[in-house]
Design an enzyme around this catalytic site. Sequence first.
Site, short mmCIF file in Angstrom:
data_model
loop_
_atom_site.label_atom_id
_atom_site.label_comp_id
_atom_site.label_asym_id
_atom_site.label_seq_id
_atom_site.Cartn_x
_atom_site.Cartn_y
_atom_site.Cartn_z
N HIS A 45 31.63 -8.79 19.42
CA HIS A 45 31.67 -9.93 20.60
C HIS A 45 31.17 -11.02 19.63
CE1 HIS A 45 30.78 -6.63 23.07
NE2 HIS A 45 30.03 -6.24 22.44
N ASP B 186 34.94 1.38 19.88
CA ASP B 186 33.37 1.14 20.04
C ASP B 186 33.02 1.32 21.62
OD1 ASP B 186 30.78 -0.55 18.63
OD2 ASP B 186 31.32 -0.78 21.31
#
Length: 292
Positions: free
Chosen positions: A113, A149
């Site tokens: 992220h 993910d």
Amino acid sequence: MLILHDPRCVDYGSSLRPEQPARITKTVPYLQAAHPAWEWRVPDPAGDELLRLAHTEAHLRRLERGPDFDADTPYFAGIANHVRRAVGAAVLAAQQARAGRKAFALMRPPGHHAMADRAMGFCYLNSIAVAVLDAQRSGAARVAVWDFDAHHGNGTEAILQGREHVFFASVHQSPGYPGTGTRDLGRGTRNWPVAPHSPREQHMSALADSWAAVRAFHPDLVLVSAGFDAYAGDPITEMTLEAEDFATLGRWLAEAELPTAAILEGGYSADLPVLIERFLAAWAGEDRFSPP
């Protein structure tokens, strides 16, 4: 199988957060008991020259001080050193993959992220993006990132978007954090959003399609953002995969016989050690271990 791991990666954090030291402290002895022949190596931390491949100078300096970056991403004393070690593990994993090894970076914090100029979502630096860009400057012609993910790898996508000879594929829950990844962006970026509570078969179909797209790119290096939070028992997602599904992903890597490294991203259930072992053992062709 080569495991890149520095025990100091558990020296920060809190048991009150999903991204906590126990993710690693429970996984290490489990893997060592299951596969005593696997090699373990402590990686060197990444220096600023490497980090500047993906991150701004201002962001590197921001890591040295508080306050918190956001509600999910606190400032911890020494976090700049911890995250440099995580990036170093990812870079070494990629280097070892190019040398013919199967390598897994078992570190925290995760990274996918993190943006070029911002920490977010438990992530401070984008380990896999740095590893991609280092591999390219070291001679890798075509590099693919496969991100399974449960959360969209928005930072990896933003850093790599539009770069020549790089392909990014992400399969993730949508709607879900961080709210991106709802469409393909072209120029080497494809996304497979999967609705919450989708049947396993539907999720695995998306993963199969994304893996086929990675292989069709004909990469000479594959880097995997290996998050295990699409597991049915994960406390912060709404997905339905089971342990055997992660073994299937590992078998796909084994069957492809492409130079490949994997980097741990998310996965917050108490079963994380089992999920990682199933994935790695299948990838290594040793998926006969029966957990105690």
